[in-house]
Structure formats: C-alpha cells, structure tokens
Design a protein around this motif. Structure first.
Motif, PDB file in Angstrom:
ATOM      1  N   ASP A 295       6.503  -7.100  -2.250  1.00 22.81           N
ATOM      2  CA  ASP A 295       5.372  -6.365  -2.845  1.00 22.81           C
ATOM      3  C   ASP A 295       4.075  -6.679  -2.080  1.00 22.81           C
ATOM      4  OD1 ASP A 295       7.195  -5.385  -4.699  1.00 22.81           O
ATOM      5  OD2 ASP A 295       6.915  -7.144  -5.973  1.00 22.81           O
ATOM      6  N   ASP A 296       3.107  -7.294  -2.789  1.00 19.85           N
ATOM      7  CA  ASP A 296       1.855  -7.595  -2.075  1.00 19.85           C
ATOM      8  C   ASP A 296       1.722  -9.084  -1.742  1.00 19.85           C
ATOM      9  OD1 ASP A 296       1.521  -8.517  -4.616  1.00 19.85           O
ATOM     10  OD2 ASP A 296      -0.263  -7.330  -5.080  1.00 19.85           O
ATOM     11  N   LYS A 297       2.858  -9.805  -1.743  1.00 19.90           N
ATOM     12  CA  LYS A 297       2.819 -11.263  -1.465  1.00 19.90           C
ATOM     13  C   LYS A 297       3.250 -11.567  -0.022  1.00 19.90           C
ATOM     14  CE  LYS A 297       2.649 -12.634  -6.008  1.00 19.90           C
ATOM     15  NZ  LYS A 297       2.823 -11.307  -6.587  1.00 19.90           N
TER      16      LYS A 297
ATOM     17  N   ARG B 224       4.815  -3.292   6.231  1.00 16.87           N
ATOM     18  CA  ARG B 224       4.276  -3.803   4.955  1.00 16.87           C
ATOM     19  C   ARG B 224       2.900  -3.188   4.692  1.00 16.87           C
ATOM     20  NH1 ARG B 224       5.940  -8.825   2.982  1.00 16.87           N
ATOM     21  NH2 ARG B 224       4.952  -8.108   1.070  1.00 16.87           N
TER      22      ARG B 224
ATOM     23  N   LEU C 239       1.635  -0.713   1.528  1.00 16.06           N
ATOM     24  CA  LEU C 239       0.491  -1.058   0.670  1.00 16.06           C
ATOM     25  C   LEU C 239      -0.686  -0.104   0.891  1.00 16.06           C
ATOM     26  CD1 LEU C 239       0.646  -4.948   1.094  1.00 16.06           C
ATOM     27  CD2 LEU C 239       1.132  -3.690  -1.010  1.00 16.06           C
TER      28      LEU C 239
ATOM     29  N   ILE D 124      -2.392   0.302   3.677  1.00 11.42           N
ATOM     30  CA  ILE D 124      -3.458  -0.349   4.455  1.00 11.42           C
ATOM     31  C   ILE D 124      -3.412   0.141   5.903  1.00 11.42           C
ATOM     32  CG2 ILE D 124      -4.230  -2.579   5.402  1.00 11.42           C
ATOM     33  CD1 ILE D 124      -2.969  -3.823   2.788  1.00 11.42           C
TER      34      ILE D 124
ATOM     35  N   VAL E 112      -9.250  -5.401   3.559  1.00  5.78           N
ATOM     36  CA  VAL E 112      -8.275  -5.708   2.513  1.00  5.78           C
ATOM     37  C   VAL E 112      -8.821  -6.850   1.668  1.00  5.78           C
ATOM     38  CG1 VAL E 112      -6.255  -4.963   3.830  1.00  5.78           C
ATOM     39  CG2 VAL E 112      -7.046  -7.336   4.035  1.00  5.78           C
TER      40      VAL E 112
ATOM     41  N   ARG F 163      -1.879 -12.916  -1.988  1.00  5.05           N
ATOM     42  CA  ARG F 163      -1.737 -11.476  -2.288  1.00  5.05           C
ATOM     43  C   ARG F 163      -2.652 -10.708  -1.357  1.00  5.05           C
ATOM     44  NH1 ARG F 163      -2.769  -9.654  -8.284  1.00  5.05           N
ATOM     45  NH2 ARG F 163      -1.763  -7.782  -7.510  1.00  5.05           N
ATOM     46  N   VAL F 164      -2.162  -9.598  -0.851  1.00  2.00           N
ATOM     47  CA  VAL F 164      -3.005  -8.746  -0.009  1.00  2.00           C
ATOM     48  C   VAL F 164      -3.005  -7.346  -0.606  1.00  2.00           C
ATOM     49  CG1 VAL F 164      -3.369  -7.793   2.297  1.00  2.00           C
ATOM     50  CG2 VAL F 164      -2.444 -10.102   2.056  1.00  2.00           C
ATOM     51  N   GLN F 165      -4.186  -6.828  -0.880  1.00  2.00           N
ATOM     52  CA  GLN F 165      -4.298  -5.495  -1.474  1.00  2.00           C
ATOM     53  C   GLN F 165      -5.281  -4.655  -0.684  1.00  2.00           C
ATOM     54  OE1 GLN F 165      -5.393  -7.748  -4.969  1.00  2.00           O
ATOM     55  NE2 GLN F 165      -4.287  -6.247  -6.193  1.00  2.00           N
ATOM     56  N   ARG F 166      -5.086  -3.371  -0.802  1.00  2.00           N
ATOM     57  CA  ARG F 166      -6.007  -2.451  -0.186  1.00  2.00           C
ATOM     58  C   ARG F 166      -7.357  -2.580  -0.907  1.00  2.00           C
ATOM     59  NH1 ARG F 166      -6.580   3.297  -0.831  1.00  2.00           N
ATOM     60  NH2 ARG F 166      -7.266   4.060   1.188  1.00  2.00           N
TER      61      ARG F 166
END
Ligand SMILES: Nc1nc2c(c(=O)[nH]1)N[C@H]1C(S)=C(S)[C@@H](COP(=O)(O)OP(=O)(O)OC[C@H]3O[C@@H](n4cnc5c(=O)[nH]c(N)nc54)[C@H](O)[C@@H]3O)O[C@H]1N2
Ligand SMILES: Nc1nc2c(c(=O)[nH]1)N[C@H]1C(S)=C(S)[C@@H](COP(=O)(O)OP(=O)(O)OC[C@H]3O[C@@H](n4cnc5c(=O)[nH]c(N)nc54)[C@H](O)[C@@H]3O)O[C@H]1N2
Ligand code: SF4
Ligand SMILES: [Mo]
Length: 715
Positions: free
Chosen positions: A582-584, A621, A625, A627, A633, A706-709
């Motif tokens: 996921d975002d990890k 990845r 997400l 990105i 991010v 965690r990495v998110q847009r």
C-alpha cells in the motif's frame, strides 16, 4: 580552489608563505593534506603528496575547507545557555567563566554519583587516547564513540571472527580481481584514497559486484548490480556460501590451516540453496551459481567487503559475519588483492606511540551501557552509545548526570531525536564541544568552540595498516575567533577538578614529545612530511604459519566461543522482514559525495552545490499511489511528517524509498542550511533503542514510513 590570491611556489617557505602538513577535518577520514598559508591565511589546500596513494587529491568537501574556515556562521566564543534547553538563548562567556561553570557542575555530579556519573562521546578513531585519558582521570569508564549508528555491527562481527576490530582489516582493492560490495557506496560515500584505488582498479579490469536496493553511482560503475530486497543480504550470503561449499571451490589448504567451525557452517547452510535465497532477496538462483564460478576463478584476489553502513537491521551483524567468512573461504586473507590485516608498529619491529592513558589511574567500574559485561559480544573499548542514553534515561545500572558530546552530534546521528531528548533532559549538565552549531550543541547547556582543524593541533595519531604510520594534524593558521584546541580544554577542566596530572603539558610539542618517546621519531620529522611510515612496504604475514588472528583459537572462528558465551548463535537462522505494501515503505538513507553527515550543508560553497534531498520511489509503486516525478509527497512516521519531492525511478527496490542524510537542520544561526530538506533521523521513529543484539548497532533500516500524494498536487 583558492582564496583568490594565487599561491606562491608550493613546498617552499618564504616570508609570509608557509607549507604545513596536516590532516583534513571535513570528515572523519582524516586524509593527509598540504596547507599553503600566505600572510596568515589559508591560501590553498590539497592532498599531502608525501602520501603517494593520495597524491594531491582532495574531495569536494576537503576542498571546501577554505570557505569553512572563513565562514562566520559558527560558534565564536564559549556560550552559556540562558533560556530553556533548545530555546536558542545564550550569553557569551569567557573561557575562564565557561570552564568554571562546567567544572562546578561536574564536581556536583562526582559528589553525588561518583566519576562514573560522567559520560563522553566522540567520533572515535585516531585521537581517542585524549578523551579516554580525560575520563579515566575523572574515574569514569563511560567513554563511547559514535559507531553504534555507523559501522559497529561490522566491527563486532570482525572481532568475533578474526579477533580484531573492523579497521584492522584493510582491503587491497588496487590489486583485487573482484570486489563485492554490500551497499558500500565507495565513490559517493567516499574516502579519497579508497575511491581513487577503486576507480583505478576498475580501469584495470577489476570486476565489481555491487549489491544495494537502489542503484547508487557505485552501482553504475559496477560490472554486476544486484537490486537486493532491503535487509535481506544475510539470506544472499547464506545462499552464496551454500553454493561455494556445493561447488567445492573454497581454498581447502587455507581453511584447513586457519579456519575452525566448518561443520557448523555446513549445517547452517544445508538448506540455504540459491533457490531459497531467491525467494528472500529477489536475486535469481542461476546468477548466484554463475557468480560463484566467477569468484572461484578470481580467488584468492576477491574481496567481500563486510560493509560499513551496509544495512543496519537486527541481523546485519550476520551480513558482515558471512561476508568475512566468504573471505576466509576464498583464502583471500593476507594476500595481495585481498584482505590484509593491519599491522601495529610492534608487528613491524617498531615501537608505538606512548599512551596518555598510562598516565591516568585504571578504571575498574562497569560500563553503564553494558558493553563487555551485560553484552559480552560488544567491544567495551568504545561501547554502544544508545545504551549509554538508555542508562541516562532510566538510571539503570546507575545514573549519569553529566554528558559531553565532543565532535559528535547525537541529535543528528541517532534515530528519533525526540526520544533522545528525553534522556538528555535527565542530565544536570550537557556540554557540546564543536566547531559548528550542531543540533546537539543547540540543545546543550554550554557550547565550547573548538578551534577548527586548520587552527589547531591534535595529539599525534598512530594508524595501524599494511604499512603502519604516525600522522600529524598541525596548526596552520591562528584561530579567527575565541576558540581553543581540545587538548587544552580537557587539561583545563582536569586542573579545575584537581584530577591529577595526566594531561599536564604546557604545549602540544611537549605532549607530542611524550607520545614519541622511544619511537625513534621526532617532532621535527613529523612536521617535515606530516606522515612517518614505519615500514618500507606493505607487510604481509606468512600465510602458512604467521597470521595473527586474535581469537582464542588463533584462527578464524566461524563458530565463535565469545558468541557462545554471550548466548548468541554464531550464525542465526535468517529472519525475513515483513513485506510492506500500500503506502508503506522501508526508509533507506545514505550520502552524497559533497555532504558530510549533518555538518556541511551550511558550508558557503557546498550549500550552493547541494540539491534539496528528494525521495527516491519506484515507478510502479509511485504510479499506484498517483505520484508523478518531481511532485511533492507527504512522508510520515508515527506523527512526524514532512513534504518532499518525489524522484520516481525504476532504480530502487519497490519496497523501499531512499533519501539523503544530513538535511533538515533546525538551528536558525545556520542561515544557509536551516530548513533545507528533510531529516531522515526524525522519520526513524521508535528506533533509538532498537538494535542488533549481537553487534549493538541501531536497526535504522527497519524504519517503515508512509508515503502519500500531497493533497495539493495537481490531478
Ligand atoms: N538517520 C541517519 N543516521 C545516521 C547516518 C545516516 O545516514 N542516517 N549516518 C551514520 C554515520 S555513518 C555516522 S559516522 C554518524 C555520524 O555522526 P557524527 O559523528 O555525529 O557526525 P559528524 O557530522 O561527522 O560530526 C559530528 C559533529 O562533529 C563536529 N565537528 C566536525 N569537525 C570538528 C572538529 O574539528 N572539532 C569538533 N569539536 N567538532 C567537530 C561537527 O560540526 C558535527 O556537529 O551518523 C550516523 N547516523
Ligand atoms: N561524501 C561523504 N562520504 C562519506 C561520508 C559522508 O558523510 N559524506 N561519511 C563517511 C562515513 S562516516 C561512512 S560510515 C561511510 C558510509 O559509507 P556507505 O556504507 O557506503 O554508506 P551510505 O551512503 O550510507 O550507503 C549506504 C547504501 O546502503 C544501501 N542500503 C540500504 N539498505 C540496504 C540493504 O539492505 N542492503 C544493501 N546491500 N544495501 C542497503 C543504501 O541504499 C545506500 O546506497 O561513508 C563515509 N564517506
Ligand atoms: S574524504 Fe574528503 S572530506 Fe574526508 S578527510 Fe578526505 S578530503 Fe577531507
Ligand atoms: Mo560512519
């Protein structure tokens, strides 16, 4: 690089013009340098040509020593804190006043807790005779170096196998046929001499296998690049060893003479086939077989580098251990183009420097960090710094009331500075001796400005090696501000505490005379060239009878008695890390060629060359997400978060993100660096006290983020 005025003829002293041999101080490699001084100013810096391997070369950071020297954004007088810790309120103090302040507090701590209530950490390495003597004079065993967040796992692994520390194993890269590197990014995370030798070797046909979850510049130069899954190199090595034994391509004569524990090894790798490792590392089984055929042809001129910063996770001790075992299996020890054990002056028939510690009483107290007793596999000579902080926080095994950070910035160099501050908050006294406003200095009670490496002399250094030597850091110019050299600072504190005469020297020359007594070398000789070599040629022991492994058996101990005593397996079963989805991501980090840790970003020249640190993220990845390359991010870890630019690339393992270390400075007086980029250590939440039990090093590469847009990014 020059200060503008062309230097006179180098090597010739004339009125107003001097050549001084010394050591670079822009990182801890301490390359030998030649300093040209004109009219009292540093006009030119270059490598010391008396060291043939270095020649005139310096790296970009070394060359930026001149702008560092002439920058005013550094502590200029002793400073005593007037507001809350970290609040940035200071008053200037004279040296007398600042040293009285420090000594009065130390006296209180000694009265309440004994000398052992004082701890000191420094960079380790060549000058520690001074700091250890200072602490011994105060009755404290609590000297620690920085290495728990650097090469400690490799160090303790080397001790368990060869009986010597990591720096006592040198690598003859120049003559090697094949160099295997586990994240050892030789040309960016560099030492000038090693990088030069490596580039020369590659040009001469040396093969390099480079293993890293991301393709660093060293990967670009390598013959083979393996994009290993983060934290899985141990499985890779178990697979390689399995195949080496299966193909029977190890050096049977060397192993029979110098290695114990082959049955133990055979059992440990019984099921770790190339296919088994593939499922953990992602490296195809057939490539392992081909690789083993290749190194067998190149042996014994094959180097498996045990790593330095490798991958610091709870099994990285075993990554280094198995790399070192592979060197023994290849018979590449004490051979040209292999691993050469460092020789002391005594090993080559000379006398070593006289120790300052011999002038102080022996300390018999147990160490607060447990090294050598609670943790028998950890080298007590330098301890484990995070466990010193644990003792500071808990008072177990005893309280620590005062702490001196000397040439060490733990709030940058250890994970999770917020957690570390909780330990520092227990102190009655926190002193930083630095040449910059480090994060730790900014949090201290007192900042004592040391004179820069160009403005001071140090105690003489003795370097063991294939050719052992003595080397000199000499003063080139007068201090620009109200600073002092460390030997003077420590001497003055001992005086105030009436703590004996161990450091009672009037001048640095008097101190050097003491160190050189009986060696046959004089201060004048040291000054003439900066380095005095104690052997004419690299000294190799006879491989049939003469190798001095310092283990109990005198051999390479695959099954280590010391580890057994510590209740630790010599080769533990491999434990894979959980898959992150996921975002990890696992957060990896490293350096660029122009920045030294947290200390160079404010340099007027290097700052101009440094980019903001972007976050490397794998193309697939990133796409999942939403990105895009160059987009901002949000990266976060348990409440700490920051915005970074994404560097979207196929050249990183999909489970990892990568960023440069040394950014995210918070000291406002560093006007060029403050606020630039993001600090990886703040994203390593909860990792201060997580460590490799056998090696002691911080498990930093286990941090998950965690990495998110960024919500504000354009759709
Ligand atoms: N998150 C994360 N943590 C890391 C790393 C990472 O990549 N990421 N890298 C790790 C590694 S490999 C290491 S070695 C450590 C390094 O950690 P440190 O040893 O703490 O780092 P340095 O920046 O080399 O130096 C520390 C301090 O010494 C000061 N200094 C420099 N020259 C002098 C001098 O001549 N005299 C005095 N008194 N002070 C001086 C600098 O200004 C700096 O504040 O950090 C480790 N920690
Ligand atoms: N320019 C410059 N040079 C330096 C320094 C500096 O600050 N600046 N510092 C010096 C110091 S103190 C040190 S310790 C050395 C450090 O030298 P190196 O150990 O070469 O250090 P890093 O740059 O930290 O590189 C670590 C590499 O390990 C990779 N890595 C992360 N996880 C894994 C893994 O699980 N397996 C493998 N195989 N690789 C992994 C990262 O992607 C990264 O490319 O550099 C020294 N040289
Ligand atoms: S590697 Fe570069 S910064 Fe480090 S001591 Fe050598 S020249 Fe100086
Ligand atoms: Mo390091």
């Amino acid at each position: 690089m020059s200060s503008g005025k062309a230097p006179n003829v180098r090597g010739v002293d004339s009125p107003g013009h001097r050549t001084v041999y010394s050591m670079c101080g822009m990182c801890a490699t301490r390359c030998p340098i030649e300093v040209t001084v004109e009219d009292g100013r540093v006009a030119w810096l270059q490598g010391n040509p008396n060291d043939k391997a270095i020649g005139a070369s310096l790296c970009a950071r070394g060359a930026a020593g001149i702008p560092f020297e002439y920058d005013d954004e550094r502590p200029q007088t002793p400073l005593i804190r007037t507001g809350p810790r970290g609040g940035g309120q200071w008053r200037r103090a004279s040296w007398g006043e600042a040293l009285d302040y420090v000594s009065d507090k130390l006296r209180e701590v000694i009265a309440e807790m004994g000398g052992k209530g004082i701890a000191l950490s420094d960079r380790g390495g060549a000058f520690t005779d001074l700091t250890k003597t200072f602490l011994a004079a105060l009755g404290s065993p609590n000297y620690v170096d920085h290495d728990a967040s650097c090469g400690r796992n490799a160090h303790n692994a080397t001790r368990s196998l060869y009986g010597v520390g990591r720096t006592a194993v040198t690598f003859d890269i120049k003559n090697a046929k094949h160099v295997v590197l586990y994240g050892r990014n030789l040309i960016e995370s560099l030492k000038v001499k090693e990088a030069k030798e490596f580039m020369g070797a590659l040009a001469n046909g040396t093969r390099c296998t480079y293993i890293d979850p991301r393709a660093s510049l060293t990967a670009c130069k390598a013959t083979r690049y393996w994009r290993v899954r983060p934290n899985s190199d141990y499985a890779l090595n178990l697979g390689i060893i399995h195949e080496v034994l299966k193909q029977g391509v190890y050096d049977k004569e060397f192993v029979a003479r110098w290695v114990t524990g082959m049955d133990y090894l055979t059992e440990a790798v019984r099921d770790t086939t190339p296919e088994w490792q593939e499922q953990h590392t992602g490296i195809p089984a057939d490539e392992i077989r081909a690789f083993v055929r290749e190194i067998a042809a190149d042996a014994p001129h094959v180097i498996f580098h045990p790593g330095w910063m490798t991958a610091r996770h709870k099994q990285s001790f075993y990554v280094s251990r198995t790399a070192l075992i592979l060197n023994a299996l290849m018979g590449s020890i004490e051979v040209k183009g292999g691993c050469i054990l460092a020789k002391s002056p005594e090993d080559v028939g000379r006398k070593g420097l006289k120790k300052l510690t011999d002038r102080a009483p022996k300390v018999t107290e147990k160490r607060a960090d447990g090294a050598g007793w609670k943790h028998p596999s950890w080298d007590p000579a330098a301890g484990i710094v995070h466990q010193m902080f644990a003792a500071m926080e808990t008072g177990d095994p005893y309280p620590i009331g005062a702490y001196i950070a000397y040439r060490h910035d733990p709030l940058t160099s250890l994970p999770d500075p917020a957690a570390l501050k909780k330990a520092l908050d227990k102190l009655k006294l926190l002193v930083a001796i630095d040449v910059n406003y480090s994060e730790t200095a900014w949090y201290a009670d007192v900042i004592l400005p040391e004179s820069t490496y160009l403005e001071r002399a140090n105690v003489l250094a003795q370097n063991a090696g294939a050719k052992p030597n003595f080397s000199l850091r000499d003063q080139a110019v007068a201090p620009r501000f109200d600073s002092r050299p460390a030997w003077w600072i420590f001497r003055e504190i001992l005086h105030r505490l009436d703590a004996g005469d161990a450091l009672d020297f009037e001048t640095i020359e008097e101190l050097w005379d003491y160190q050189l007594e009986g060696t046959g070398v004089t201060v004048a000789q040291m000054r003439e060239k900066g380095i005095v070599s104690l052997a004419d040629a690299p000294f190799l022991w006879d491989r049939k009878e003469g190798i001095k492994f310092k283990t109990p058996s005198g051999k390479v101990e695959i099954e280590s008695e010391a580890l057994k005593k510590a209740g630790l397996p010599s080769l533990a079963p491999f434990e894979p890390m959980p898959k992150v989805t996921d975002d990890k991501f696992y957060l990896l980090f490293g350096r660029s060629a122009i920045i030294t840790h947290g200390q160079s970003l404010n340099n007027p020249v290097l700052n101009g060359m440094a980019l903001e640190n972007p976050l490397w993220i794998h193309t697939d990845r990133a796409r999942a997400l939403g990105i895009a390359d160059g987009e901002e991010v949000l990266i976060s870890s348990n409440g700490h978060s920051a915005y970074m630019k994404a560097h979207v690339t196929p050249w990183i393992h999909p489970e990892a993100v990568f960023m440069l270390h040394g950014y995210g400075r918070t000291v406002p007086l560093l006007t060029r660096a403050c606020g630039l980029g993001v600090a990886d250590q703040r994203l390593q939440h909860g990792k201060l006290y997580e460590f490799d039990l056998a090696g002691g090093g911080n498990a930093m590469t286990e941090a998950v983020v965690r990495v998110q847009r960024h919500q504000g990014a354009k759709a």
